[in-house]
Design a protein around this motif. Structure first.
Motif, mmCIF file in Angstrom:
data_model
loop_
_atom_site.group_PDB
_atom_site.id
_atom_site.type_symbol
_atom_site.label_atom_id
_atom_site.label_comp_id
_atom_site.label_asym_id
_atom_site.label_seq_id
_atom_site.Cartn_x
_atom_site.Cartn_y
_atom_site.Cartn_z
ATOM 1 N N TYR A 113 0.755 -1.218 0.021
ATOM 2 C CA TYR A 113 -0.005 -0.343 -0.027
ATOM 3 C C TYR A 113 1.001 1.325 -0.190
ATOM 4 C CZ TYR A 113 -3.827 2.868 0.670
ATOM 5 O OH TYR A 113 -5.170 3.787 0.831
ATOM 6 N N SER A 114 0.690 1.631 -1.170
ATOM 7 C CA SER A 114 2.135 3.119 -1.664
ATOM 8 C C SER A 114 1.741 3.799 -0.616
ATOM 9 C CB SER A 114 2.137 3.300 -3.235
ATOM 10 O OG SER A 114 0.733 4.266 -2.696
ATOM 11 N N LEU A 115 2.308 4.573 -0.249
ATOM 12 C CA LEU A 115 2.556 6.717 0.309
ATOM 13 C C LEU A 115 1.174 6.765 -0.843
ATOM 14 C CD1 LEU A 115 5.167 7.077 1.963
ATOM 15 C CD2 LEU A 115 3.885 6.313 2.907
ATOM 16 N N GLU A 116 1.611 7.244 -2.039
ATOM 17 C CA GLU A 116 0.895 7.755 -3.073
ATOM 18 C C GLU A 116 -0.600 7.485 -3.243
ATOM 19 O OE1 GLU A 116 1.440 10.576 -5.275
ATOM 20 O OE2 GLU A 116 2.969 10.264 -4.070
ATOM 21 N N ARG A 117 -0.488 6.427 -2.473
ATOM 22 C CA ARG A 117 -2.042 6.049 -2.946
ATOM 23 C C ARG A 117 -2.992 6.300 -1.314
ATOM 24 N NH1 ARG A 117 -5.275 1.530 -4.839
ATOM 25 N NH2 ARG A 117 -6.923 1.129 -3.789
ATOM 26 N N LEU A 118 -2.049 6.579 -0.890
ATOM 27 C CA LEU A 118 -2.131 6.945 0.998
ATOM 28 C C LEU A 118 -2.643 8.945 0.511
ATOM 29 C CD1 LEU A 118 -2.962 6.750 4.074
ATOM 30 C CD2 LEU A 118 -0.866 7.085 4.396
ATOM 31 N N ASN A 119 -1.888 9.441 -0.030
ATOM 32 C CA ASN A 119 -2.343 10.605 -0.765
ATOM 33 C C ASN A 119 -3.623 10.847 -1.601
ATOM 34 O OD1 ASN A 119 0.020 12.149 1.010
ATOM 35 N ND2 ASN A 119 1.788 11.157 -0.973
ATOM 36 N N ASP A 120 -3.389 10.120 -2.169
ATOM 37 C CA ASP A 120 -5.111 9.857 -3.315
ATOM 38 C C ASP A 120 -6.237 10.179 -2.111
ATOM 39 O OD1 ASP A 120 -3.603 10.539 -5.123
ATOM 40 O OD2 ASP A 120 -3.724 8.329 -5.631
ATOM 41 N N LEU A 121 -5.646 8.897 -1.065
ATOM 42 C CA LEU A 121 -7.401 9.018 -0.086
ATOM 43 C C LEU A 121 -7.580 9.862 0.716
ATOM 44 C CD1 LEU A 121 -9.173 6.820 1.387
ATOM 45 C CD2 LEU A 121 -7.139 6.076 2.531
ATOM 46 N N ILE A 122 -6.183 11.059 1.185
ATOM 47 C CA ILE A 122 -6.685 11.651 2.155
ATOM 48 C C ILE A 122 -7.294 12.714 0.594
ATOM 49 C CG2 ILE A 122 -4.953 13.964 3.669
ATOM 50 C CD1 ILE A 122 -5.227 11.197 4.864
ATOM 51 N N ALA A 123 -6.001 13.563 -0.159
ATOM 52 C CA ALA A 123 -6.851 13.924 -0.818
ATOM 53 C C ALA A 123 -8.759 14.199 -1.000
ATOM 54 C CB ALA A 123 -6.377 14.383 -2.610
ATOM 55 N N LYS A 124 -9.518 13.552 -0.828
ATOM 56 C CA LYS A 124 -10.368 12.798 -1.210
ATOM 57 C C LYS A 124 -11.891 13.395 0.494
ATOM 58 C CE LYS A 124 -10.260 9.205 -4.934
ATOM 59 N NZ LYS A 124 -9.768 7.573 -4.896
ATOM 60 N N CYS A 125 -10.381 12.217 1.305
ATOM 61 C CA CYS A 125 -11.473 12.928 2.394
ATOM 62 C C CYS A 125 -11.138 14.501 2.683
ATOM 63 C CB CYS A 125 -10.546 12.111 3.697
ATOM 64 S SG CYS A 125 -10.390 10.334 3.793
#
Length: 375
Positions: A113-125
């Motif tokens: 689970y990449s940090l980029e995927r996490l950043n995308d999730l945070i941006a949506k939140c």
């Protein structure tokens, strides 16, 4: 020409020899400090339609050798669908046999689970009207430990904390958090509305971004095991825990859940705060009620197998769940998921998977909904 690379987010492997596809020799690099290792993640290229045998020759020195017994590695060609691949452990060597059907093939201990995927999730939140993002907590290497605050009312008295990835190699924790966050914040549904109306949530999807990026199993960039720092964290060695703990002291905590993965046990289970010096009957009752709800709601969960219970007064307060239970007097626990297949509900193709982890995140919310009136 065959080539093996791991110089990317969460990558970890050292290729000692790739001249013979039937005898590719690999080693896992240890975490900072050299004490822990087990996580691997790498890319094989140039082996399309070739039977390859990859041997991880230092597997017998890994942190949890029992974790290799009955374990099957994961592979993908599209970085989306991860399936299990034939894997054997004998005489200290983990052997992966496969015939890639693509020029590029990835292999991992569990679906990364990449940090980029996490950043995308945070941006949506952050686009939700019920969400604030706290980015004031930084890791040793100054990566942001984003904390999602979610709630529909400023007057909510109840505070629920859910954290994940203290141990960076336990990537299933991130997949569980993604499923939970999508259900609670990104999708409109009656469960989310009820929970957000009832409590304020503080969600930490990745407590250890440095370790995650470097492909470590258990430590941060200083070689520190964060889940042994909660009693006396320091800004120099464990700022991740220090800063989150300070914010938790300010917000209070009525419910705490720490998401992990277990290398050896092929089950999902709860590790509760048994043995905490000041444990009370209400805490014990709420933990058991939450655990029972998980079992009732999902075939993937069980309460027969897990860690031995601590003797009264003997719990290790360096561990997050135990420290939180002691300090706040609330139900606090660890949720463990398997790296292996789930023996309670096996799947020969995917094993315990990113999809099942994500669904378990939803089940966690459904179980919390059962006990939140009693918090």
């Amino acid at each position: 020409m065959m080539e093996i690379l791991s110089n990317f987010d969460s990558g970890n492997i050292v290729c000692k020899s790739n001249k013979d596809p039937s005898n590719i020799i690999l080693e896992i690099s240890p975490d900072k400090g050299g004490k822990f290792f087990q996580w691997f993640y790498y890319r094989l290229s140039g082996a399309k339609d070739i039977d390859v045998t990859m041997r991880i020759i230092n597997a017998g020195e890994a942190s949890y050798t029992q974790g290799w017994l009955g374990y099957q590695a994961l592979t993908t060609f599209d970085r989306k669908e991860w399936t299990r691949v034939k894997t054997e452990y004998h005489d200290g060597i983990l052997t992966i046999n496969h015939k890639p059907n693509s020029d590029l093939q990835w292999y991992a201990y569990f679906a990364p689970y990449s940090l980029e995927r996490l950043n995308d999730l945070i941006a949506k939140c952050q686009q939700s009207e019920f969400v604030e993002i706290n980015s004031n907590c930084l890791s040793v290497e100054k990566r942001s430990i984003d904390i999602i605050k979610a709630g529909s009312s400023q007057n909510n008295d109840l505070v629920c904390w859910i954290i994940a990835r203290q141990h960076p190699g336990e990537s299933m924790a991130s997949w569980l958090m993604e499923g939970l966050i999508k259900k609670l914040i990104l999708e409109k549904n009656t469960l989310a509305k009820r929970l957000l109306d009832s409590a304020t949530f503080y969600l930490v999807p990745n407590m250890n971004p440095d370790g995650s990026f470097h492909g470590f199993l258990r430590t941060n960039a200083k070689g520190v095991n964060l889940n042994r720092e909660w009693e006396t964290p320091s800004l120099s060695d464990s700022p991740e825990v220090y800063n989150v703990r300070e914010l938790m002291k300010r917000t209070g905590c009525n419910f705490f859940l720490d998401i992990h993965g277990d290398e050896a046990l092929p089950y999902n289970f709860i590790a509760g705060p048994d043995g905490v010096p000041s444990i009370n009957q209400k805490q014990i009752s709420l933990v058991r009620k939450f655990e029972k709800a998980l079992c009732d709601l999902s075939i993937e969960f069980q309460d027969q197998y897990g860690y031995p219970k601590n003797q009264p007064g003997k719990a290790n307060l360096k561990i997050a769940g135990n420290w939180v239970a002691e300090y706040f007097g609330c139900p606090a626990m660890t949720l463990e998921q398997p790296f292996k297949d789930n023996a309670k509900n096996p799947d020969s193709i995917y094993g315990w998977s990113l999809g099942k982890s994500s669904k378990l995140g939803i089940t966690v919310l459904e179980a919390l909904d059962k006990i939140i009136p009693d918090l």
